[in-house]
Design a protein around this motif. Structure first.
Motif, short mmCIF file in Angstrom:
data_model
loop_
_atom_site.label_atom_id
_atom_site.label_comp_id
_atom_site.label_asym_id
_atom_site.label_seq_id
_atom_site.Cartn_x
_atom_site.Cartn_y
_atom_site.Cartn_z
N ASN A 164 0.87 -1.18 0.00
CA ASN A 164 0.00 0.00 0.00
C ASN A 164 0.91 1.23 0.00
O ASN A 164 1.50 1.58 1.02
N THR A 165 1.03 1.88 -1.15
CA THR A 165 2.12 2.82 -1.40
C THR A 165 1.77 4.27 -1.10
O THR A 165 0.61 4.67 -1.04
N CYS A 166 2.83 5.06 -0.99
CA CYS A 166 2.75 6.52 -0.84
C CYS A 166 3.65 7.14 -1.91
O CYS A 166 4.68 6.56 -2.27
N CYS A 167 3.27 8.31 -2.42
CA CYS A 167 4.17 9.03 -3.33
C CYS A 167 3.99 10.53 -3.16
O CYS A 167 4.12 11.30 -4.11
N PHE A 168 3.67 10.96 -1.95
CA PHE A 168 3.38 12.36 -1.68
C PHE A 168 4.57 13.26 -2.03
O PHE A 168 4.41 14.34 -2.58
N ILE A 169 5.76 12.80 -1.68
CA ILE A 169 6.98 13.50 -2.07
C ILE A 169 7.94 12.47 -2.67
O ILE A 169 7.70 11.27 -2.59
N HIS A 170 9.04 12.95 -3.24
CA HIS A 170 9.95 12.06 -3.96
C HIS A 170 10.50 10.95 -3.07
O HIS A 170 10.59 9.79 -3.50
#
Length: 450
Positions: free
Chosen positions: A49-55
């Motif tokens: 379950n991923t995040c990509c809010f910042i690099h």
């Protein structure tokens, strides 16, 4: 039971809102007949379950997918599913560049996780991306993944603010409140399963209800949650200062279970930078709102987050921010370097600042705040507070506790000597005896706060 049922390992990255989504997926999977394992090497299905809010969050997601995907060679893994923000934003790229991924499920589709897994197990390569204006169906309930005394209650999804640096609206859609009756039911179930402290989260909690009830309804929700038997504390995160009303503050004052604690993500204080960020407040308004909070809730602990090195930020504006911090005296503060996210208006702005300058500015802010926090903590010595026990460190003989001033994982902890373990969730009266920059030590005044 599904004919495809097997052992599932789920790795949830990023924020507490993502964790809430993962726990709703867990409930659906268990009801479908899947077994949940905490050992990734024995799982034949893995969900990231991923995040990509910042690099940095995006890179962590990619690294995790590759690392867990390697278990197809060394473990039992047969099916790797990617869910969450990275799945929503980079579905096409993942299909091309991450061949270990068997299925993709976006941010508004997690309630379809069982169907996605079954399609993948049948040899298909499903990509489930739904309309970002829908709310997933959470009627299947939720399984708490961490055996802790606190739990995150996500009261809304999405955001309408349109800050120039933020990709959340493109990942999570417009602001949608979860109906109040659903939230109260979910909260009651969480309390029955041992949660003592409810932490209300959303991209913005203060606008709760405006889309479905025609008004800011967080005060109404707080009153209903405050009435839940067995619940000890309610904490509110992600409060945009311009949306905080006197009614909300008065409700916090009246409801005994609501912590006098507010998380205000102001991001900056310079009017020029706030305008470039497309924030809805100015410096004078921030100061007025903080004064109002402290007038109605004199003991309120204030947390904020700041972005350092936003495009065009000058040394003078950095100094202005430091002076603002010195004036306001926040109890807790987190500072982050600006992340240039593709597709956002800020990414195309002139005046992008070198990474080393951003880092230096962040470090200066955090050094200043450390001194402030330690000074404010020293003012607590000798005072007695109700504390909730979160755990026990047998090697040190210390209970790990928190008081109302501290949110888990991001703020301080209270260490209390004890020759025996106490059940997590136990409430104690504790006198603060010593502090450091972030944590406290204390002694039990009695063994019950009842």
């Amino acid at each position: 039971m599904s004919e495809f049922a097997g052992k599932i390992f789920i790795q949830s990255l990023g924020c507490d809102k993502n964790l809430s989504d993962a726990e709703h997926m867990l409930s659906r999977l268990i009801k479908k007949g899947y077994t949940i394992t905490d050992n990734e090497t024995e799982a034949d299905i893995i969900i990231v379950n991923t995040c990509c809010f910042i690099h940095d969050a995006l890179q962590e997601s990619i690294d995790t997918i590759i690392e867990l995907g390697s278990l197809k060679e060394t473990g039992a893994l047969k099916t790797l599913v990617v869910t969450g923000c990275m799945a929503e934003r980079y579905a096409e790229q993942m299909k091309e560049e991450l061949p270990e991924v068997d299925a993709i499920c976006g941010t508004t589709s997690y309630d379809k996780i069982c169907d996605v897994i079954e399609e993948a197990a049948s040899g298909q390569q499903p990509v489930q991306l739904d309309d970002l204006s829908r709310l997933p169906d959470d009627s299947a309930g939720r399984v708490l993944s961490n055996l802790t005394t606190y739990g995150y209650l996500k009261i809304a999804e999405g955001c309408n603010k349109g800050c120039s640096y933020c990709i959340i609206p493109s990942l999570r859609g417009p602001y949608r409140s979860v109906p109040m009756e659903s939230l109260v039911s979910e909260a009651e179930d969480m309390v029955k399963n041992g949660v003592k402290e409810l932490i209300l989260v959303a991209q913005e909690t203060t606008l709760y209800g405006t889309d479905i009830y025609g008004k800011k309804s967080l005060p109404d929700l707080l009153r209903k949650l405050n009435a839940i038997e067995g619940l000890a504390a309610i904490r509110i995160m992600y409060c945009y200062p311009e949306e905080i009303t006197e009614e909300l503050l008065q409700t916090m004052a009246e409801c005994k279970k609501v912590c006098h604690y507010l998380d205000l993500p102001i991001q900056h204080c310079s009017d020029e930078i706030l305008k470039a960020m497309r924030r809805k407040t100015r410096k004078s308004e921030l100061l007025e709102k903080i004064a109002l909070i402290r007038r109605i809730l004199p003991d309120c602990a204030l947390r904020t987050t700041l972005i350092c090195g936003f495009p065009g930020e000058t040394e003078e504006q950095q100094e202005e921010l430091k002076q603002f911090i010195q004036e306001v005296q926040f109890d807790h503060l987190g500072a982050f370097t600006y992340s240039q996210e593709e597709g956002t208006p800020a990414a195309a702005m002139e005046g992008q600042i070198p990474e080393d300058v951003k880092t230096a500015r962040r470090d200066a802010i955090m050094a200043l705040q450390q001194r402030i926090t330690e000074k404010k903590n020293r003012e607590l010595i000798g005072k007695t507070y109700t504390a909730i026990v979160d755990g026990y460190l047998p090697e040190d003989g210390n209970l790990v506790c928190r008081i109302y001033r501290d949110a888990p994982d991001i703020d301080g902890e209270l260490f209390v000597p004890s020759d025996h373990e106490m059940m997590a969730g136990t409430e104690l009266f504790v006198r603060i005896t010593d502090v450091n920059a972030y944590d406290y030590r204390g002694e039990i005044v009695n063994e019950s706060a009842e």
